[in-house]
Every structure is written in C-alpha cells, then in structure tokens.
Motif scaffolding. Structure first.
Motif, PDB file in Angstrom:
ATOM      1  N   THR A   2       8.496  54.624  -9.148  1.00 16.35           N
ATOM      2  CA  THR A   2       7.237  54.610  -9.892  1.00 16.35           C
ATOM      3  C   THR A   2       7.421  55.213 -11.277  1.00 16.35           C
ATOM      4  O   THR A   2       6.885  54.709 -12.273  1.00 16.35           O
ATOM      5  CB  THR A   2       6.170  55.406  -9.116  1.00 16.35           C
ATOM      6  OG1 THR A   2       6.034  54.832  -7.813  1.00 16.35           O
ATOM      7  CG2 THR A   2       4.839  55.345  -9.831  1.00 16.35           C
ATOM      8  N   HIS A   4      10.225  55.287 -13.057  1.00 11.68           N
ATOM      9  CA  HIS A   4      10.985  54.355 -13.899  1.00 11.68           C
ATOM     10  C   HIS A   4      10.105  53.188 -14.358  1.00 11.68           C
ATOM     11  O   HIS A   4      10.207  52.741 -15.506  1.00 11.68           O
ATOM     12  CB  HIS A   4      12.184  53.814 -13.116  1.00 11.68           C
ATOM     13  CG  HIS A   4      13.216  54.867 -12.820  1.00 11.68           C
ATOM     14  ND1 HIS A   4      13.724  55.707 -13.775  1.00 11.68           N
ATOM     15  CD2 HIS A   4      13.831  55.214 -11.651  1.00 11.68           C
ATOM     16  CE1 HIS A   4      14.613  56.518 -13.239  1.00 11.68           C
ATOM     17  NE2 HIS A   4      14.684  56.244 -11.929  1.00 11.68           N
ATOM     18  N   PHE A   5       9.267  52.707 -13.456  1.00 14.23           N
ATOM     19  CA  PHE A   5       8.390  51.591 -13.815  1.00 14.23           C
ATOM     20  C   PHE A   5       7.412  52.008 -14.907  1.00 14.23           C
ATOM     21  O   PHE A   5       7.166  51.262 -15.872  1.00 14.23           O
ATOM     22  CB  PHE A   5       7.634  51.129 -12.569  1.00 14.23           C
ATOM     23  CG  PHE A   5       6.876  49.852 -12.767  1.00 14.23           C
ATOM     24  CD1 PHE A   5       7.527  48.618 -12.750  1.00 14.23           C
ATOM     25  CD2 PHE A   5       5.506  49.868 -12.987  1.00 14.23           C
ATOM     26  CE1 PHE A   5       6.826  47.442 -12.936  1.00 14.23           C
ATOM     27  CE2 PHE A   5       4.807  48.692 -13.177  1.00 14.23           C
ATOM     28  CZ  PHE A   5       5.468  47.475 -13.154  1.00 14.23           C
ATOM     29  N   ARG A   6       6.871  53.219 -14.779  1.00  9.24           N
ATOM     30  CA  ARG A   6       5.942  53.703 -15.800  1.00  9.24           C
ATOM     31  C   ARG A   6       6.648  53.876 -17.140  1.00  9.24           C
ATOM     32  O   ARG A   6       6.093  53.555 -18.198  1.00  9.24           O
ATOM     33  CB  ARG A   6       5.330  55.029 -15.333  1.00  9.24           C
ATOM     34  CG  ARG A   6       4.222  55.525 -16.276  1.00  9.24           C
ATOM     35  CD  ARG A   6       3.449  56.693 -15.688  1.00  9.24           C
ATOM     36  NE  ARG A   6       4.307  57.867 -15.501  1.00  9.24           N
ATOM     37  CZ  ARG A   6       4.681  58.336 -14.320  1.00  9.24           C
ATOM     38  NH1 ARG A   6       4.260  57.739 -13.214  1.00  9.24           N
ATOM     39  NH2 ARG A   6       5.462  59.382 -14.212  1.00  9.24           N
ATOM     40  N   ILE A 212      14.449  47.677 -15.869  1.00  7.64           N
ATOM     41  CA  ILE A 212      13.145  47.178 -15.397  1.00  7.64           C
ATOM     42  C   ILE A 212      12.411  46.463 -16.529  1.00  7.64           C
ATOM     43  O   ILE A 212      11.777  45.418 -16.323  1.00  7.64           O
ATOM     44  CB  ILE A 212      12.311  48.340 -14.848  1.00  7.64           C
ATOM     45  CG1 ILE A 212      12.944  48.885 -13.557  1.00  7.64           C
ATOM     46  CG2 ILE A 212      10.867  47.911 -14.577  1.00  7.64           C
ATOM     47  CD1 ILE A 212      12.261  50.119 -13.011  1.00  7.64           C
ATOM     48  N   LEU A 216      11.092  42.708 -16.384  1.00  7.22           N
ATOM     49  CA  LEU A 216       9.675  42.404 -16.610  1.00  7.22           C
ATOM     50  C   LEU A 216       9.501  41.350 -17.702  1.00  7.22           C
ATOM     51  O   LEU A 216       8.702  40.408 -17.567  1.00  7.22           O
ATOM     52  CB  LEU A 216       8.921  43.679 -16.994  1.00  7.22           C
ATOM     53  CG  LEU A 216       8.605  44.659 -15.860  1.00  7.22           C
ATOM     54  CD1 LEU A 216       7.953  45.914 -16.412  1.00  7.22           C
ATOM     55  CD2 LEU A 216       7.685  43.993 -14.831  1.00  7.22           C
TER      56      LEU A 216
END
Length: 287
Positions: A2, A4-6, A212, A216
């Motif tokens: 989470t 890393h995604f943020r 990521i 994306l």
C-alpha cells in the motif's frame, strides 16, 4: 505494498506533465500498433485469398511427355499442388464457359494444348515457380497473371513493412518517454532516496514505487487504446464489409480478441520494462 502504491500515485501527480506526456505517447503508440496489426491481419487474409486463386498455367508442346513433366513440377520448391489437364478437358471447360468455342473447334480442330496447372504455397512463389517451369523442355509458354499478382504482392508487402517500421520507431520513442518520466520522478525525490539508502533501504524497496508507476502507465495506456481501437475498428470493418464486400475484412471475435489482448499486454510489459531499466540505471549512477 500500500505504501509503494501510494508513493507511485504521488510521483505521478507530482510530475503531472511528464506523466501525461508518457501516457499520451504510449496510448498513441498502442493505437498505431493495434492498427498496424489489424491491417496486417487483413493483409494476410487477402494474401491467403490470392493464394487460393493464383494458378500457374504451363502450356505444353504437342510432343511433350505430360506425365514426366508433372513429376518434375511437383517437386519444385514452392509448389503446393500440380495436375495435368488434357487438351480435351481444356476444350470442355472453354465450351462450358464460352459455348461458341465448340463451333470454332468443329471447324479448325481443338486449338488448346495439354496444360499443367500449378498452385503455389505462397503468392510470392508465383514468379519463381513460373520461371522454373518455363525452363523445362516441352513447355511452350507459362501464364500466371504477372501484372496483377506482382503488383498486389509488392503493394501488400510495402504496406506491411512500412507499418512494422513505424511501430518500431514509436516504441523506441515510448521507451525513451518512460525512461525520462521515471528519471524525473527519481530526481525529484533524490534527497529522499539518499536518506533511504543511508538508513539501509534496499534497491528493491526504492525501485518498487517507480516500477508500479510504469505498470500503471502501461495499464492506463492499454485501456485507453483499446477503448478507442476496438469499437473504431469494428465500425470501420462493418462499413467496409457493406460497401466493399470483395475485401475479406476480419470481424470474428475469436480472431480479434487474442490480438487486442496481446496489444494490451504489450503496453503493460513496456511500462514494466521501461521503469525497471530506468530505476536500475539511475541507482547505479548514484553509486
């Protein structure tokens, strides 16, 4: 994950111009790639149609041994099928298509020679096969529709080669855009990355948000490209099938879906590969 995604989303928002530029380039590239692949698919379908129609006809001399020539022709490279048609069969065919031929034949006799009819494996083989057959002793003349076949082959081959060349250039530009976007994002966070390295953060931990980000961008680009490409192509194919039914336009979903899926997967893999390469290179430069 989470975290890393943020961080990936924050990096994309912080470098909005580079992100939009990369997204636009990738989307246009995938659109072009999809268009070229669909064009190539239809070109190949047209070539298959040509291959099923193109026939090399070798007219034999009166004293030629047709059976022996048939055996020699069947083993030539590029020959898919060959058969010997007697002069009587040719006359019967011509009489069926042109009834007046029978009257002419009744006056002057059968004017048609025994004929070897040869089908080739690929339409590009028509000319080499015709030239090879013409050199055989006992062959008087050869006909294969040179003007039509050669021109069609040249046109279709040029269209296919130009499409592949254009896609290669666009992909090179897309990879450079991804590299630039990731490098800009990492440069903007260079102080943070330096602190993370001093605190013992691993390369994988530092690279993950940027990887990521690349994935994306690839996923978004693929979705946008397919959202435009799929309905646009189906609408165009329907119009072509209606107004020019002579062209065998591909419309069946069993053939189209794997191709469109490959385009989407290629976009995601391009984003992944570009971000991996950019982060590895940048971290090496820092060392």
């Amino acid at each position: 994950m989470t975290y890393h995604f943020r961080q990936a989303l924050l990096a994309m928002r912080g470098n909005l111009t580079a992100t939009l530029g990369t997204l636009t380039t990738m989307t246009l590239t995938l659109l072009m790639l999809g268009g070229v692949l669909l064009l190539t698919l239809n070109v190949n379908r047209t070539l298959e149609g040509l291959e099923s129609q193109v026939e090399v006809a070798a007219f034999l001399e009166g004293d030629a041994d047709g059976a022996a020539l048939l055996g020699r022709v069947e083993v030539l490279p590029g020959v898919r099928e060959a058969r010997l048609v007697s002069s009587e069969e040719v006359l019967a065919e011509m009489t069926r298509d042109y009834p007046s031929t029978a009257e002419a034949a009744g006056l002057v006799g059968n004017p048609f020679p025994d004929t070897l009819r040869v089908r080739v494996g690929r339409v590009e083989d028509s000319r080499p096969v015709a030239e090879a057959v013409a050199k055989l002793p006992g062959v008087d003349d050869v006909e294969y529709g040179a003007g039509y076949v050669d021109q069609a082959v040249r046109t279709l081959t040029t269209v296919r080669a130009a499409g592949y060349g254009l896609v290669a250039l666009l992909f090179a530009g897309t990879l450079l855009s991804i590299l630039n976007a990731v490098r800009v994002a990492m440069y903007a966070r260079r102080k943070e990355i330096s602190v993370m390295r001093l605190l013992g953060a691993t390369r994988g931990f530092i690279r993950t948000p940027h990887v990521i980000e690349g994935v994306l961008l690839g996923t978004l680009s693929s979705a946008l490209a397919l959202a435009v490409l799929a309905p646009g192509y189906l609408a165009l194919a329907e119009r072509v099938a209606t107004f020019a039914p002579v062209f065998p336009v591909v419309q069946d979903l069993d053939t189209l879906l794997p191709l469109l899926g490959a385009v989407a997967m290629l976009g995601i893999l391009t984003g992944l590969a570009g971000s991996l390469f950019a982060t590895r290179r940048y971290l090496r430069e820092l060392e």
